[in-house]
Write an enzyme that holds these catalytic residues in place. Structure first.
Site, short mmCIF file in Angstrom:
data_model
loop_
_atom_site.label_atom_id
_atom_site.label_comp_id
_atom_site.label_asym_id
_atom_site.label_seq_id
_atom_site.Cartn_x
_atom_site.Cartn_y
_atom_site.Cartn_z
N CYS A 1 43.85 28.68 41.81
CA CYS A 1 44.91 27.90 42.05
C CYS A 1 44.57 26.16 42.38
O CYS A 1 42.83 26.21 42.35
CB CYS A 1 45.58 28.51 43.62
SG CYS A 1 45.97 27.15 44.81
N1 LIG Z 1 50.83 31.86 46.14
C1 LIG Z 1 50.62 30.32 45.43
O1 LIG Z 1 49.91 30.20 46.17
C2 LIG Z 1 51.54 29.92 44.54
C3 LIG Z 1 51.63 31.21 43.08
N2 LIG Z 1 51.92 30.48 42.13
C4 LIG Z 1 52.04 31.49 40.79
O2 LIG Z 1 52.87 30.99 40.11
C5 LIG Z 1 54.12 31.22 39.21
C6 LIG Z 1 54.67 30.74 39.46
O3 LIG Z 1 55.84 29.70 40.46
P1 LIG Z 1 57.40 29.59 40.43
O4 LIG Z 1 56.67 28.19 39.88
O5 LIG Z 1 57.43 29.68 42.03
O6 LIG Z 1 57.91 30.88 39.49
P2 LIG Z 1 58.71 29.65 38.55
O7 LIG Z 1 58.44 29.28 37.97
O8 LIG Z 1 59.62 31.26 37.91
O9 LIG Z 1 59.77 29.06 39.65
C7 LIG Z 1 60.88 29.76 40.42
C8 LIG Z 1 62.69 28.91 40.44
O10 LIG Z 1 61.89 28.05 41.57
C9 LIG Z 1 61.36 26.86 40.99
N3 LIG Z 1 60.99 26.53 41.98
C10 LIG Z 1 59.10 26.47 41.59
N4 LIG Z 1 58.82 25.75 42.93
C11 LIG Z 1 59.67 24.98 43.55
C12 LIG Z 1 59.23 24.40 44.64
N5 LIG Z 1 57.97 23.68 44.46
N6 LIG Z 1 60.42 23.51 45.47
C13 LIG Z 1 61.50 24.05 44.56
N7 LIG Z 1 61.43 24.58 43.61
C14 LIG Z 1 61.20 25.58 42.96
C15 LIG Z 1 62.10 26.50 39.81
O11 LIG Z 1 62.12 25.22 39.21
P3 LIG Z 1 61.74 23.77 38.33
O12 LIG Z 1 60.49 25.06 38.07
O13 LIG Z 1 62.83 23.53 37.60
O14 LIG Z 1 60.73 23.38 40.38
C16 LIG Z 1 62.26 27.73 38.96
O15 LIG Z 1 63.72 27.79 39.21
C17 LIG Z 1 54.35 32.79 40.14
O16 LIG Z 1 53.37 34.20 40.08
C18 LIG Z 1 53.90 32.62 41.96
O17 LIG Z 1 53.59 33.28 42.15
C19 LIG Z 1 52.31 29.89 41.83
C20 LIG Z 1 52.05 28.55 42.45
C21 LIG Z 1 52.03 28.71 43.91
N1 LIG Z 2 48.35 27.68 43.28
C1 LIG Z 2 48.54 29.10 42.49
N2 LIG Z 2 47.88 30.14 42.44
C2 LIG Z 2 48.58 31.08 42.02
C3 LIG Z 2 48.48 31.05 41.25
N3 LIG Z 2 48.95 32.22 40.22
C4 LIG Z 2 47.94 33.13 40.69
N4 LIG Z 2 47.99 32.62 42.26
C5 LIG Z 2 47.97 33.45 43.43
O1 LIG Z 2 46.62 33.72 43.85
C6 LIG Z 2 46.36 35.40 44.36
C7 LIG Z 2 44.98 35.43 44.05
O2 LIG Z 2 44.41 35.03 44.08
P1 LIG Z 2 42.10 35.33 44.83
O3 LIG Z 2 42.11 34.14 45.51
O4 LIG Z 2 42.34 36.37 45.24
O5 LIG Z 2 42.04 34.99 42.90
C8 LIG Z 2 47.36 35.66 43.52
O6 LIG Z 2 48.27 36.61 44.31
C9 LIG Z 2 48.42 33.86 43.92
O7 LIG Z 2 49.74 34.63 44.85
C10 LIG Z 2 48.56 29.70 40.47
O8 LIG Z 2 48.81 29.00 38.99
N5 LIG Z 2 48.44 28.76 41.39
#
Ligand SMILES: NC(=O)C1=CN([C@@H]2O[C@H](COP(=O)(O)OP(=O)(O)OC[C@H]3O[C@@H](n4cnc5c(N)ncnc54)[C@H](OP(=O)(O)O)[C@@H]3O)[C@@H](O)[C@H]2O)C=CC1
Ligand SMILES: Nc1nc2c(ncn2[C@@H]2O[C@H](COP(=O)(O)O)[C@@H](O)[C@H]2O)c(=O)[nH]1
Length: 327
Positions: free
Chosen positions: A175
């Site tokens: 991340c």
């Molecule tokens: N657990 C974590 O800390 C994180 C996990 N991830 C992982 O990365 C993958 C992609 O995630 P994600 O970008 O949400 O999925 P998507 O790219 O499918 O986005 C989903 C929707 O949410 C909108 N969106 C995403 N982030 C935001 C935000 N911060 N504020 C407002 N709208 C938002 C996007 O629009 P738009 O792209 O136009 O903004 C899109 O319409 C997932 O699998 C997720 O679990 C990603 C980051 C953090």
């Molecule tokens: N900020 C982001 N978080 C992400 C992304 N892809 C996955 N994830 C999150 O990480 C955990 C796994 O964490 P780990 O410490 O066990 O390796 C996963 O389940 C998601 O919630 C990303 O691209 N950006």
């Protein structure tokens, strides 16, 4: 927020042992009406899980969540799993086409037992609307919603109908959300889990930041029903990530779901790629996790996972490894 800490800052305090062998300790957990061998689920990421691994996990009584990055395969996947008498557990996003997908599942009467709404910033109307949409069309599915990092978010998603919430914004190994945005639970994930768990009335899945098997017990102590893990599950023989050789060592790729490798473009990138050492078989790791957790339960002075919930702990700021590297 007082008492901010992370996994490496905490040590659990042993209580008198009540078993003669660690094998007497039971690591199983209930989620959504099913019992699973471990309170652990591999992350729903493309380099961590594929259909073959999902099948292995379901057949062997482990919980799994299939990723959502090959959306066109999900319907067949559900049918295949259920055709084998197994449960189906899939992920969805929140874009328009995902609404149509849920309606298609309802129309075909193909109802997955578990649906995880997999979004970076889960405390949003987009996720609340999707929870309501799923509950309207396929109410029998157990809905896990996330990711969130505050008690307000947990309550709001629960009130919208989520059956469980997933906690963890930015603590993951691949991340870069914390660096790119300045936000998240990175560096204090365990304290955030505790904060969220106090507000929760339904199960919580702690997601990200697990670096050792002891961190699973710590997650349970601070309120997790289940723990989602990416990096510790990367690099196995069965792992879908590509294998290569770097400096004479076999390694496998592990990349973030919000990395450019997943997205295919450099837009809103919040994840990176790394290479992890080749680790052997997934079954061996799961067995070692079970043994370590059985040992945790014995140190907690009980025979079941719940006994870990009541143990005392101390905060030992960033000191427990003294520079040692276990993994
Ligand atoms: N657990 C974590 O800390 C994180 C996990 N991830 C992982 O990365 C993958 C992609 O995630 P994600 O970008 O949400 O999925 P998507 O790219 O499918 O986005 C989903 C929707 O949410 C909108 N969106 C995403 N982030 C935001 C935000 N911060 N504020 C407002 N709208 C938002 C996007 O629009 P738009 O792209 O136009 O903004 C899109 O319409 C997932 O699998 C997720 O679990 C990603 C980051 C953090
Ligand atoms: N900020 C982001 N978080 C992400 C992304 N892809 C996955 N994830 C999150 O990480 C955990 C796994 O964490 P780990 O410490 O066990 O390796 C996963 O389940 C998601 O919630 C990303 O691209 N950006």
């Amino acid at each position: 927020m007082e008492n901010v800490f992370d996994y490496e800052d905490i040590q659990l305090i042993p209580a008198k042992c009540v078993v003669n062998s660690r094998s007497e300790c039971d690591t199983s957990v209930e989620l959504g009406g099913r019992s699973f061998k471990l309170p652990v689920v591999p992350a729903n990421m493309q380099t961590i899980i594929d259909e073959k691994i999902a099948l292995y996990l379901a057949e062997n009584n482990y919980f799994y969540v299939m990723h959502r990055f090959e959306p066109q395969t999900r319907l067949a996947f559900i049918k295949d799993m259920q055709g084998r008498g197994l449960y189906a557990s899939i992920s969805v996003g929140v874009k328009r086409e995902e609404y149509a997908f849920i309606e298609q599942l309802a129309a075909e009467n193909t109802v997955p037992e578990y649906i995880t709404i997999d979004i970076a910033h889960g405390h949003s109307n987009a996720v609340i609307d999707m929870i309501e949409h799923i509950k309207k069309h396929i109410p029998a599915s157990f809905v896990i919603a996330g990711n969130v990092g505050t008690p307000e978010a947990v309550r709001e998603l629960e009130n919208a109908g989520a059956d469980a919430t997933k906690v963890g914004i930015g603590p993951g190994k691949v991340c870069i959300t914390k660096i790119k945005t300045g936000f998240g639970t990175g560096g204090w994930q365990l304290a955030a889990l505790r904060w969220c768990a106090k507000a929760a009335s339904k199960p919580i899945i702690a997601d990200g930041g697990i670096r050792t098997h002891g961190d699973i017990a710590k997650s349970v102590r601070f309120g997790a029903t289940m723990v989602m893990i990416g990096s510790l599950f990367a690099g196995h023989e069965e792992s879908p990530g590509e294998t290569s050789v770097i400096d004479g060592k076999q390694v496998k790729e592990y990349f973030g779901s919000a990395s450019e490798f997943q997205k295919g473009e450099k837009k809103n990138v919040e994840g990176k790629k790394m290479f992890v050492e080749h680790k052997g078989s997934l079954a061996d790791t799961l067995q070692e996790m079970e043994q370590d957790l059985q040992s945790s339960i014995s140190y907690a002075g009980g025979t079941k996972l719940e006994s870990i919930r009541n143990v005392d702990y101390v905060i030992v700021k960033n000191s427990i490894f003294n520079g040692d590297k276990v993994y």
